[in-house]
Design a protein around this motif. Structure first.
Motif, short mmCIF file in Angstrom:
data_model
loop_
_atom_site.label_atom_id
_atom_site.label_comp_id
_atom_site.label_asym_id
_atom_site.label_seq_id
_atom_site.Cartn_x
_atom_site.Cartn_y
_atom_site.Cartn_z
N HIS A 21 0.86 -1.18 0.00
CA HIS A 21 0.00 0.00 0.00
C HIS A 21 0.90 1.24 0.00
O HIS A 21 2.12 1.13 0.02
N SER A 30 3.20 1.96 -3.39
CA SER A 30 3.06 0.51 -3.22
C SER A 30 4.11 -0.23 -4.03
O SER A 30 4.37 0.09 -5.19
N GLN A 90 -3.07 0.82 -7.32
CA GLN A 90 -1.85 0.97 -6.52
C GLN A 90 -0.72 1.60 -7.32
O GLN A 90 0.44 1.50 -6.95
#
Length: 255
Positions: free
Chosen positions: A13, A45, A84
């Motif tokens: 993340h 990420s 992401q």
């Protein structure tokens, strides 16, 4: 806020790290940056990063971890896709004079730790506001250094006279700017009017005095230059959402 040990990791993340003190070095991908108070590091990420502490200057950080999603309307249907990919942020930048972003960062962390009703929704809202403030700061970095230095001089003057009253005329003379131009420049730089910023600074100091626990609300009010205790309480509640006595009970007695 935490005082981290040495670490090396890759997250699934995004992470934002705001340095609040100390020293050391942080490596994000192939590049190493010094850890300096006021620096913001963005780690996307999947990007490997590591931290090397300076044991002579223990570092302290505020951190925010988050994931994101892309929402699209396709032929009348909403699609939500995990997203992401890196945000359009530099891996390292100074937020030392990005007052709206710094304020929102602190509020976000405080709301998350307080766990008050609705905190998850509020955290998402504050995260979006904080990211917007950071993006705005990035765009405004071309602002003249001279104007920024004058704003910093005013803020330093406010710190030195936290228990006094200051006027726009007094500040204008301090930095040799017309009051109207000063007001506009200060607002553009900090996101606050001069009075709003000074009141916020006073309330931040009031919170410290209240937590120390050896002064009553009236004494705190007087120490910060407010002659009317009830006016002070109204400003405190407007900024913090609770009264000074409620703040004291919550943070000192846990009530």
């Amino acid at each position: 806020m935490r005082q981290p040990r040495k670490f090396s990791r890759t997250l699934t993340h995004h992470e934002l790290i705001l340095v609040t003190g100390g020293g050391g070095s942080i490596t994000i991908g192939p590049k190493t940056y010094p850890v300096v108070e006021g620096m913001l590091y963005y780690i996307a990420s999947g990007v490997h990063h590591s931290f090397e502490p300076d044991f002579a200057q223990t570092a302290s950080f505020l951190t925010v971890h988050f994931s994101s999603a892309r929402v699209k309307l396709v032929e009348g249907n909403w699609l939500i896709q995990d997203e992401q990919h890196p945000l359009a942020l530099p891996p390292a930048q100074s937020l030392k004079d990005a007052y709206p972003a710094l304020d929102l960062f602190q509020k976000l962390v405080d709301f998350w730790h307080a766990k008050l009703p609705g905190y998850e929704f509020m955290a998402k809202t504050l995260l979006q506001q904080m990211l917007m403030a950071i993006f705005v700061h990035v765009k405004k970095q071309h602002q003249s250094d001279a104007a920024s230095l004058k704003v910093e001089k005013i803020i330093q003057h406010m710190h030195q006279h936290i228990g006094d009253k200051v006027t726009l005329t007094e500040l204008s003379e301090l930095v040799q700017l017309a009051p109207t131009y000063l007001s506009r420049t200060f607002k553009e730089t900090t996101g606050y009017t001069v009075i709003e910023f000074f009141n916020k600074m006073k309330i931040d100091r009031a919170k410290e005095l209240l937590i120390e626990g050896d002064k009553k609300v009236k004494e705190v009010s007087q120490a910060l230059g407010y002659t009317d205790e009830f006016y002070f309480s109204r400003i405190f509640k407007r900024i913090e959402g609770i009264s000074p006595s409620e703040y004291y009970s919550k943070n000192v007695h846990g009530i």
